[in-house]
Design a protein around this motif. Structure first.
Motif: not given
Length: 286
Positions: A92-106
């Motif tokens: 959970r700490n790896l993954i970030f939500r964006t406001d364009e409907r995709v998740d990202i691991i930076p």
């Protein structure tokens, strides 16, 4: 979709728009109803996160020493122990939500040392399968439809991990003689990887990117790529557009522009069509 499909964006050269293609294909897939995760292995600069306006926040976490675990931790031989200790929070700490409907691991600055650490692993299969194990054991259970991995613009141990994990390659190319040579190099690299490591490696999509069709040279090289990769060529090339660069600078994709130019509209259409075809090809090869 019944299972997660994966692809890695890769060509042995920087500046071809790999990260921009990864971001926009991801958003286009999400707009077609798919759950999408993007993973940035392209380097410590965090360009994929910048595309979605979340890098500044993540940089603050890095500066505060709170960006742990991170994508570099996944390649650590202690990852399983860390995941067991932290439980669901590890992923959970790896993954970030964006406001364009995709998740990202930076990306994370510690990626800089991962290639050297991997080189110290003697067993080839262990060295190149760490990302595969992570995706199989920790990401697939999250039931994403699509995982897209943005790889470095060079061939190294991190790239090999991504190629092994994805098995499907998206190659953005620019219409020039040099890019044609790079595509040929990609063919050679993939042949070597198939022979030594991953037999089912597939060049799934070649995307002519940043194309200025006002020039005869661009049209000529579009023909070259189409003739060279008839099964892999994308249905639409992505035009060169200042609007794409402007959108990236503002921290969002071209899909978020309120008053897009003609080339931006063409780029949107191209990414949508290419994303739809990509999903079809990935499902057929799954």
């Amino acid at each position: 979709m019944s299972s997660t499909v994966r692809a890695a964006t890769f060509i042995d050269k920087g500046g071809t728009g790999k990260t921009t293609v990864t971001a926009h294909l991801g958003v286009a897939c999400a707009r077609q109803g798919h759950e999408v995760l993007l993973i940035d292995l392209a380097g410590k600069q965090g360009d994929l996160a910048k595309h979605f306006g979340i890098w500044e926040h993540y940089q603050d976490l890095i500066d505060a020493d709170e960006a742990w675990p991170n994508i570099a931790t996944v390649f650590n031989d202690q990852w399983n122990a860390i995941a067991d200790k932290l439980g669901d929070d590890a992923v959970r700490n790896l993954i970030f939500r964006t406001d364009e409907r995709v998740d990202i691991i930076p990306a994370h600055p510690n990626l800089d040392g991962v290639d050297t650490e991997l080189a110290n692993i003697d067993d080839t299969e262990t060295r190149y399968s760490l990302l595969t194990q992570f995706l199989d054991e920790y990401i697939d259970p999250l039931r994403y439809d699509v995982v897209l991995i943005d790889l470095p613009g060079l061939t190294n141990n991190v790239s090999y991990n991504g190629l092994w994990a994805a098995s499907n390659v998206i190659a953005p190319v620019e219409p020039s003689a040099f890019e044609a040579q790079q595509a040929e190099r990609l063919d050679a690299d993939m042949a070597q990887i198939r022979e030594q490591f991953v037999e089912d490696m597939t060049l799934t999509m070649v995307i002519p990117n940043k194309v200025d069709t006002r020039t005869r040279l661009a049209d000529e090289y579009l023909d070259v790529f189409t003739d060279e990769y008839p099964a892999a060529i994308a249905p639409e090339h992505v035009p060169d557009s200042q609007d794409i660069r402007n959108a990236i600078e503002e921290g969002h994709s071209v899909f978020r522009l309120e008053s897009p130019s003609q080339t931006a509209e063409q780029a949107r259409s191209a990414f949508v069509k290419n994303a739809k075809t990509l999903i079809q090809r990935l499902k057929e090869g799954d």
